[in-house]
Design a protein around this motif. Structure first.
Motif, PDB file in Angstrom:
ATOM      1  N   TRP A  32     -11.291  -1.845   3.432  1.00 27.72           N
ATOM      2  CA  TRP A  32     -10.533  -2.183   4.638  1.00 27.72           C
ATOM      3  C   TRP A  32      -9.571  -1.047   4.983  1.00 27.72           C
ATOM      4  O   TRP A  32      -9.459  -0.632   6.136  1.00 27.72           O
ATOM      5  CB  TRP A  32      -9.807  -3.494   4.371  1.00 27.72           C
ATOM      6  N   ASP A  33      -8.887  -0.532   3.967  1.00 33.23           N
ATOM      7  CA  ASP A  33      -7.926   0.557   4.200  1.00 33.23           C
ATOM      8  C   ASP A  33      -8.605   1.800   4.752  1.00 33.23           C
ATOM      9  O   ASP A  33      -8.065   2.471   5.630  1.00 33.23           O
ATOM     10  CB  ASP A  33      -7.159   0.882   2.922  1.00 33.23           C
ATOM     11  N   LYS A  37      -7.702   3.455   8.310  1.00 33.99           N
ATOM     12  CA  LYS A  37      -7.227   4.840   8.315  1.00 33.99           C
ATOM     13  C   LYS A  37      -8.060   5.687   9.278  1.00 33.99           C
ATOM     14  O   LYS A  37      -7.517   6.437  10.082  1.00 33.99           O
ATOM     15  CB  LYS A  37      -7.302   5.435   6.906  1.00 33.99           C
ATOM     16  N   GLU A  38      -9.393   5.557   9.207  1.00 35.37           N
ATOM     17  CA  GLU A  38     -10.226   6.356  10.098  1.00 35.37           C
ATOM     18  C   GLU A  38     -10.093   5.912  11.549  1.00 35.37           C
ATOM     19  O   GLU A  38     -10.073   6.745  12.454  1.00 35.37           O
ATOM     20  CB  GLU A  38     -11.690   6.328   9.683  1.00 35.37           C
ATOM     21  N   VAL A  48       0.871   0.857  15.140  1.00 36.82           N
ATOM     22  CA  VAL A  48       1.325  -0.533  15.137  1.00 36.82           C
ATOM     23  C   VAL A  48       0.155  -1.474  14.858  1.00 36.82           C
ATOM     24  O   VAL A  48       0.270  -2.410  14.059  1.00 36.82           O
ATOM     25  CB  VAL A  48       2.020  -0.890  16.471  1.00 36.82           C
ATOM     26  N   GLU A  49      -0.993  -1.218  15.491  1.00 37.17           N
ATOM     27  CA  GLU A  49      -2.171  -2.057  15.264  1.00 37.17           C
ATOM     28  C   GLU A  49      -2.666  -1.936  13.824  1.00 37.17           C
ATOM     29  O   GLU A  49      -3.059  -2.927  13.211  1.00 37.17           O
ATOM     30  CB  GLU A  49      -3.293  -1.673  16.233  1.00 37.17           C
ATOM     31  N   ALA A  50      -2.638  -0.727  13.273  1.00 34.96           N
ATOM     32  CA  ALA A  50      -3.059  -0.531  11.887  1.00 34.96           C
ATOM     33  C   ALA A  50      -2.154  -1.292  10.929  1.00 34.96           C
ATOM     34  O   ALA A  50      -2.626  -1.933   9.982  1.00 34.96           O
ATOM     35  CB  ALA A  50      -3.072   0.959  11.544  1.00 34.96           C
ATOM     36  N   THR A  51      -0.860  -1.249  11.167  1.00 35.09           N
ATOM     37  CA  THR A  51       0.097  -1.961  10.320  1.00 35.09           C
ATOM     38  C   THR A  51      -0.112  -3.473  10.433  1.00 35.09           C
ATOM     39  O   THR A  51      -0.119  -4.180   9.428  1.00 35.09           O
ATOM     40  CB  THR A  51       1.541  -1.593  10.717  1.00 35.09           C
TER      41      THR A  51
END
Length: 87
Positions: A32-33, A37-38, A48-51
């Motif tokens: 998932w990470d 990240k990519e 913000v969406e990644a967090t």
């Protein structure tokens, strides 16, 4: 061009699906990470969406949209065509 982006956690890791008027493409990841990240590096999602995605429970995909030329992603390992639903 507007692209719909869906990053989904799966039993085997994660997948990123892209959908636009030009068609669909997808890519699988070991984790998932790695997928988040990519997606952030390719400007498919913002910081913000990644967090926020990291706080999603398993089984809840991240849905968002972005504006870009889908041809820019051809060399980033995305496979054209529809993919089966995540397991």
């Amino acid at each position: 061009m507007k692209i719909q982006v869906v990053v989904t956690r799966t039993d085997a890791g994660a997948t990123t699906k892209l959908k636009s008027n030009a068609g669909e493409s997808s890519k699988s990841y070991a984790s998932w990470d790695d997928a988040l990240k990519e997606a952030e590096q390719l400007n498919l999602i913002n910081t913000v969406e990644a967090t926020a995605a990291k706080a999603l429970p398993p089984g809840f995909p991240l849905h968002t949209t972005t504006e870009m030329d889908p041809g820019n992603l051809a060399n980033d390992g995305f496979t054209p065509g529809k993919t089966p639903p995540p397991q």
